[in-house]
Scaffold this active site. Structure first.
Site, PDB file in Angstrom:
ATOM      1  N   PHE A 174      36.490  19.309  23.051  1.00 54.25           N
ATOM      2  CA  PHE A 174      35.849  19.147  21.866  1.00 54.25           C
ATOM      3  C   PHE A 174      35.538  17.484  21.379  1.00 54.25           C
ATOM      4  O   PHE A 174      35.111  17.424  20.250  1.00 54.25           O
ATOM      5  CB  PHE A 174      36.176  20.104  20.838  1.00 54.25           C
ATOM      6  CG  PHE A 174      35.983  21.759  21.129  1.00 54.25           C
ATOM      7  CD1 PHE A 174      34.802  22.066  21.012  1.00 54.25           C
ATOM      8  CD2 PHE A 174      37.213  22.427  21.363  1.00 54.25           C
ATOM      9  CE1 PHE A 174      34.660  23.471  21.271  1.00 54.25           C
ATOM     10  CE2 PHE A 174      37.051  23.654  21.777  1.00 54.25           C
ATOM     11  CZ  PHE A 174      35.833  24.276  21.552  1.00 54.25           C
TER      12      PHE A 174
ATOM     13  N   ALA B 139      29.489  25.959  19.861  1.00 54.64           N
ATOM     14  CA  ALA B 139      30.003  24.998  18.911  1.00 54.64           C
ATOM     15  C   ALA B 139      28.858  23.917  18.846  1.00 54.64           C
ATOM     16  O   ALA B 139      28.596  23.413  17.711  1.00 54.64           O
ATOM     17  CB  ALA B 139      31.251  24.615  19.097  1.00 54.64           C
TER      18      ALA B 139
ATOM     19  N   THR C 285      28.014  18.205  35.186  1.00 52.34           N
ATOM     20  CA  THR C 285      27.570  19.250  34.998  1.00 52.34           C
ATOM     21  C   THR C 285      25.932  19.184  34.848  1.00 52.34           C
ATOM     22  O   THR C 285      25.580  19.439  33.617  1.00 52.34           O
ATOM     23  CB  THR C 285      28.010  20.620  34.487  1.00 52.34           C
ATOM     24  OG1 THR C 285      28.338  20.116  32.988  1.00 52.34           O
ATOM     25  CG2 THR C 285      29.213  21.073  35.058  1.00 52.34           C
TER      26      THR C 285
ATOM     27  N   ALA D 275      25.936  23.914  20.000  1.00 49.36           N
ATOM     28  CA  ALA D 275      24.591  24.554  19.424  1.00 49.36           C
ATOM     29  C   ALA D 275      24.549  24.468  18.058  1.00 49.36           C
ATOM     30  O   ALA D 275      23.444  24.043  17.516  1.00 49.36           O
ATOM     31  CB  ALA D 275      24.297  25.690  19.949  1.00 49.36           C
ATOM     32  N   PHE D 276      25.527  24.710  17.228  1.00 41.46           N
ATOM     33  CA  PHE D 276      25.586  24.919  15.720  1.00 41.46           C
ATOM     34  C   PHE D 276      25.421  23.279  15.180  1.00 41.46           C
ATOM     35  O   PHE D 276      24.715  23.219  14.078  1.00 41.46           O
ATOM     36  CB  PHE D 276      26.721  25.520  15.342  1.00 41.46           C
ATOM     37  CG  PHE D 276      26.613  26.915  15.301  1.00 41.46           C
ATOM     38  CD1 PHE D 276      26.178  27.756  16.135  1.00 41.46           C
ATOM     39  CD2 PHE D 276      27.280  27.528  13.862  1.00 41.46           C
ATOM     40  CE1 PHE D 276      25.983  29.174  15.773  1.00 41.46           C
ATOM     41  CE2 PHE D 276      26.946  28.984  13.787  1.00 41.46           C
ATOM     42  CZ  PHE D 276      26.536  29.782  14.935  1.00 41.46           C
TER      43      PHE D 276
ATOM     44  N   CYS E  32      26.077  15.977  25.856  1.00 33.30           N
ATOM     45  CA  CYS E  32      26.259  17.407  25.464  1.00 33.30           C
ATOM     46  C   CYS E  32      25.177  18.288  24.783  1.00 33.30           C
ATOM     47  O   CYS E  32      24.891  19.488  25.430  1.00 33.30           O
ATOM     48  CB  CYS E  32      27.607  17.515  24.807  1.00 33.30           C
ATOM     49  SG  CYS E  32      28.985  17.493  25.639  1.00 33.30           S
TER      50      CYS E  32
ATOM     51  N   GLY F 231      35.535  10.585  34.248  1.00 36.36           N
ATOM     52  CA  GLY F 231      34.416  10.326  33.142  1.00 36.36           C
ATOM     53  C   GLY F 231      35.044  10.107  31.859  1.00 36.36           C
ATOM     54  O   GLY F 231      36.129   9.797  31.527  1.00 36.36           O
TER      55      GLY F 231
HETATM   56  C1  UDX Z   1      29.555  16.195  20.841  1.00 34.23           C
HETATM   57  C2  UDX Z   1      30.410  17.208  20.074  1.00 34.23           C
HETATM   58  O1  UDX Z   1      30.607  16.807  18.643  1.00 34.23           O
HETATM   59  C3  UDX Z   1      31.838  17.373  20.590  1.00 34.23           C
HETATM   60  O2  UDX Z   1      32.642  18.450  20.070  1.00 34.23           O
HETATM   61  C4  UDX Z   1      31.516  17.841  22.166  1.00 34.23           C
HETATM   62  O3  UDX Z   1      32.751  17.963  22.653  1.00 34.23           O
HETATM   63  C5  UDX Z   1      30.492  16.885  22.943  1.00 34.23           C
HETATM   64  O4  UDX Z   1      29.452  16.579  22.137  1.00 34.23           O
HETATM   65  P1  UDX Z   1      29.241  13.639  21.145  1.00 34.23           P
HETATM   66  O5  UDX Z   1      28.070  13.968  21.896  1.00 34.23           O
HETATM   67  O6  UDX Z   1      30.386  12.705  21.704  1.00 34.23           O
HETATM   68  O7  UDX Z   1      30.082  14.907  20.623  1.00 34.23           O
HETATM   69  O8  UDX Z   1      28.723  12.866  19.568  1.00 34.23           O
HETATM   70  P2  UDX Z   1      28.483  13.332  18.008  1.00 34.23           P
HETATM   71  O9  UDX Z   1      29.107  12.710  17.393  1.00 34.23           O
HETATM   72  O10 UDX Z   1      28.463  15.002  17.989  1.00 34.23           O
HETATM   73  O11 UDX Z   1      26.972  13.142  18.136  1.00 34.23           O
HETATM   74  C6  UDX Z   1      25.771  13.622  18.799  1.00 34.23           C
HETATM   75  C7  UDX Z   1      24.476  13.083  18.482  1.00 34.23           C
HETATM   76  O12 UDX Z   1      24.320  13.522  17.179  1.00 34.23           O
HETATM   77  C8  UDX Z   1      24.683  11.448  18.449  1.00 34.23           C
HETATM   78  O13 UDX Z   1      23.419  10.972  18.801  1.00 34.23           O
HETATM   79  C9  UDX Z   1      24.723  11.069  16.874  1.00 34.23           C
HETATM   80  O14 UDX Z   1      24.072  10.009  16.395  1.00 34.23           O
HETATM   81  C10 UDX Z   1      23.863  12.486  16.128  1.00 34.23           C
HETATM   82  N1  UDX Z   1      24.311  12.904  14.892  1.00 34.23           N
HETATM   83  C11 UDX Z   1      25.453  13.207  14.496  1.00 34.23           C
HETATM   84  C12 UDX Z   1      23.058  12.734  14.075  1.00 34.23           C
HETATM   85  O15 UDX Z   1      21.942  12.272  14.260  1.00 34.23           O
HETATM   86  N2  UDX Z   1      23.262  13.208  12.767  1.00 34.23           N
HETATM   87  C13 UDX Z   1      24.654  13.559  12.267  1.00 34.23           C
HETATM   88  O16 UDX Z   1      24.922  13.882  11.115  1.00 34.23           O
HETATM   89  C14 UDX Z   1      25.746  13.291  13.120  1.00 34.23           C
HETATM   90  P1  ADP Z   2      32.013  13.728  31.483  1.00 29.76           P
HETATM   91  O1  ADP Z   2      31.199  13.227  30.187  1.00 29.76           O
HETATM   92  O2  ADP Z   2      31.826  15.216  31.444  1.00 29.76           O
HETATM   93  O3  ADP Z   2      33.408  13.169  31.870  1.00 29.76           O
HETATM   94  P2  ADP Z   2      31.244  11.967  33.758  1.00 29.76           P
HETATM   95  O4  ADP Z   2      29.792  11.960  34.380  1.00 29.76           O
HETATM   96  O5  ADP Z   2      31.299  10.880  32.916  1.00 29.76           O
HETATM   97  O6  ADP Z   2      31.196  13.525  32.962  1.00 29.76           O
HETATM   98  O7  ADP Z   2      32.248  12.127  34.665  1.00 29.76           O
HETATM   99  C1  ADP Z   2      32.400  13.119  35.720  1.00 29.76           C
HETATM  100  C2  ADP Z   2      32.903  12.279  37.061  1.00 29.76           C
HETATM  101  O8  ADP Z   2      33.443  13.435  38.046  1.00 29.76           O
HETATM  102  C3  ADP Z   2      32.153  11.200  37.597  1.00 29.76           C
HETATM  103  O9  ADP Z   2      33.062  10.079  37.369  1.00 29.76           O
HETATM  104  C4  ADP Z   2      31.770  11.860  39.026  1.00 29.76           C
HETATM  105  O10 ADP Z   2      32.151  10.777  39.927  1.00 29.76           O
HETATM  106  C5  ADP Z   2      33.104  12.604  39.257  1.00 29.76           C
HETATM  107  N1  ADP Z   2      32.858  13.683  40.492  1.00 29.76           N
HETATM  108  C6  ADP Z   2      31.810  14.574  40.580  1.00 29.76           C
HETATM  109  N2  ADP Z   2      32.020  15.479  41.605  1.00 29.76           N
HETATM  110  C7  ADP Z   2      33.264  15.112  42.102  1.00 29.76           C
HETATM  111  C8  ADP Z   2      34.176  15.579  43.062  1.00 29.76           C
HETATM  112  N3  ADP Z   2      33.936  16.677  43.927  1.00 29.76           N
HETATM  113  N4  ADP Z   2      35.419  14.798  43.096  1.00 29.76           N
HETATM  114  C9  ADP Z   2      35.764  13.986  42.334  1.00 29.76           C
HETATM  115  N5  ADP Z   2      35.189  13.436  41.228  1.00 29.76           N
HETATM  116  C10 ADP Z   2      33.798  14.206  41.116  1.00 29.76           C
END
Ligand code: UDX
Ligand code: ADP
Length: 480
Positions: free
Chosen positions: A158, A219, A88, A221-222, A272, A10
């Protein structure tokens, strides 16, 4: 040659493994997934996910020391290090529904590893999972181990989508948590060695297992808390005539606060933030800490409030009805430079407008019509289950059209909502757009990408999050 297998191709598994393969030519990396569609795409010219720079990295290593396969059992059994990067999702029913993570995929991956392993392995927990998951997985493995030694590590990801490759090339830190036993410490060293190929030693932090798991949740949550804080202030700015961008600029100049992550928006999205906070809330509740749970829950509540407030603002401004009116949605992804729509605020905003019988026309440079139709028909929390990764025939939402052009989407519209901060939205010819719209022409900027004054000069009635309102909007009561 060290062999790495990653379960889950993924957003996390794919880019992370591609970068490990690029930086460590002496390691063979195989990414496996149960989704045939995903693996086929990773092996094609059109990768499963859009991520700037990813294609280059994959092209350099694929077929050399990076492979994508559905033969899960074979590659797990051959690997020295197994990363688990499966989804998850939040539980939708039963104990902890709406908060607790659903560990079905994690557990089935762990059981399969126990089943097929013939040699000692290091298991690396990569997905976002709640505190103490590693312990549960360790239990499954050791109780089914047939004498094989499993070491469990937590190595939270991260990376942030849209900048994933840069984040992986130059991480702020790499976190590895493990057991404090000699075996645990040895496993930490082995994984550390992998990252040492390109990450400076002082950026690799090692902790105990639980600290690593909890740090990831905290991290996120903050970060989310900063956005909810600035978004809460955006409502106050609108009510009082202050400008949230100015306030955030001043606040961010305080070096103890810092300037990043203070952009007011229609709300945060992504796979996330909400999930991790809900996990944190659940953990606090389970540990008899209702006040702490309540505190963090508020971050999610303010995010929901911000989305509702935006929809209410749109409907109230347009004479309290959007029934039958065409509203153009510019941007559907949860942020720019990604095609990911998981938990995107656009879903709630569109559903809200559809609830008021609007006709919506959506344009996003990276999101397909199939994905949008799926998102708009899906229930809350269903988005992270693999079935949705499979192609499906869209049960078309009749009032929704999806276009591949911003001008087409806005033609004949009564209003525009900007919901993702794509750079191209800054450069659109708004005069041309205005001329082709119904009048009065409304523009609601949920990402503060346009200059409201310039657009007002053209003739638009503009609403920008947390900015001073023009005369018409000022007199409309908005109940969130
Ligand atoms: C986040 C964390 O940053 C990353 O460390 C963790 O591993 C996964 O979750 P991501 O969800 O990919 O990453 O994107 P991020 O850049 O954090 O943005 C999250 C959301 O907050 C987006 O919808 C973004 O548009 C929004 N955002 C971000 C705001 O609305 N304002 C900001 O100032 C920053
Ligand atoms: P992330 O953003 O955390 O990478 P995704 O949903 O994009 O999450 O990716 C998770 C991947 O894990 C999916 O492509 C799903 O098909 C795969 N997956 C889930 N359970 C299993 C499993 N038991 N064996 C192999 N792949 C799996």
């Amino acid at each position: 040659m060290v062999k790495i297998c990653c379960i889950g191709a993924g957003y996390v598994g794919g880019p992370t493994m591609a970068v490990i393969a690029l930086k460590c030519p002496s390691i063979e990396v195989v990414v496996v997934d149960i989704s045939v569609t995903r693996i086929t795409a990773w092996n094609s010219d059109k990768l499963t996910i859009y991520e700037p720079g990813l294609e280059d990295v994959v092209k350099k290593c694929r077929g050399v020391n990076l492979f994508f396969s559905t033969d899960t059992e074979k590659h797990i059994s051959e690997a020295d290090i197994v990363f688990v990067s499966v989804n998850t999702p939040t539980k939708t029913r039963g104990l902890g529904a709406g908060k607790a993570p659903d560990l079905t995929y994690w557990e089935s991956a762990a059981r399969m590893i126990a089943d097929v392993a013939k040699s000692d392995k290091i298991m690396v927990e990569k997905s976002t999972v709640p505190v103490k998951t590693a312990e549960a997985i360790e239990m499954i493995l050791t109780h089914n181990s047939k004498g094989i030694n499993f070491q469990i590590l937590s190595n939270p990801e991260f990376l942030s989508e849209g900048t994933a490759i840069q984040d992986l090339f130059y991480p702020d830190r790499v976190l590895i948590g493990g057991r404090e036993t000699p075996g645990g410490q040895k496993a930490i060293e082995t994984l550390k060695e992998v990252y040492s190929h390109w990450v400076p030693e002082d950026r690799i932090i090692t902790t105990n297992l639980w600290s690593a798991e909890l740090s990831k949740l905290v991290a996120n949550a903050f970060l989310a808390q900063r956005i909810s804080s600035v978004n809460a202030i955006s409502a106050l700015c609108e009510a009082t005539g202050a400008d949230v961008t100015e306030v955030a600029h001043v606040v961010g100049k305080n070096t103890r606060i810092g300037p990043k992550f203070l952009n007011a928006s229609v709300g945060f999205g992504g796979s996330c933030f909400q999930k991790d906070i809900l996990n944190l809330v659940y953990i606090c509740e389970c540990n008899g800490l209702p006040e702490v749970a309540h505190y963090w829950k508020q971050v999610v509540k303010i995010n929901d409030y911000q989305k509702t407030r935006f929809v209410n603002r749109v409907v109230a401004s347009m004479f309290n009805t959007v029934s039958g009116k065409k509203i153009a949605i510019l941007g559907f992804a949860f942020k720019k430079d990604t095609g990911d729509t998981r938990e995107t605020p656009a879903i709630d905003v569109c559903k809200g407008l559809l609830g008021d019988k609007a006709k919506i026309s959506i344009y996003d440079p990276q999101v397909t019509e199939d994905q949008i139709q799926r998102d708009l028909t899906m229930n809350k929390f269903d988005w992270d289950h693999p079935i949705h990764l499979q192609p499906m025939s869209p049960s078309a939402v009749k009032q929704v059209t999806v276009t591949w052009d911003a001008y087409e989407a806005t033609k004949g519209a009564h209003g525009i909502c900007i919901l993702t901060e794509w750079d191209e939205f800054k450069q659109l010819d708004y005069k041309k757009i205005y001329d082709n719209m119904q009048k009065p022409a409304f523009l609601f900027d949920g990402r503060n990408v346009v200059d409201p004054e310039k657009l007002r000069e053209i003739g638009f009635i503009v609403y920008s999050i947390g900015k001073p309102l023009n005369a018409w909007l000022k007199h409309i009561p908005v109940v969130a």
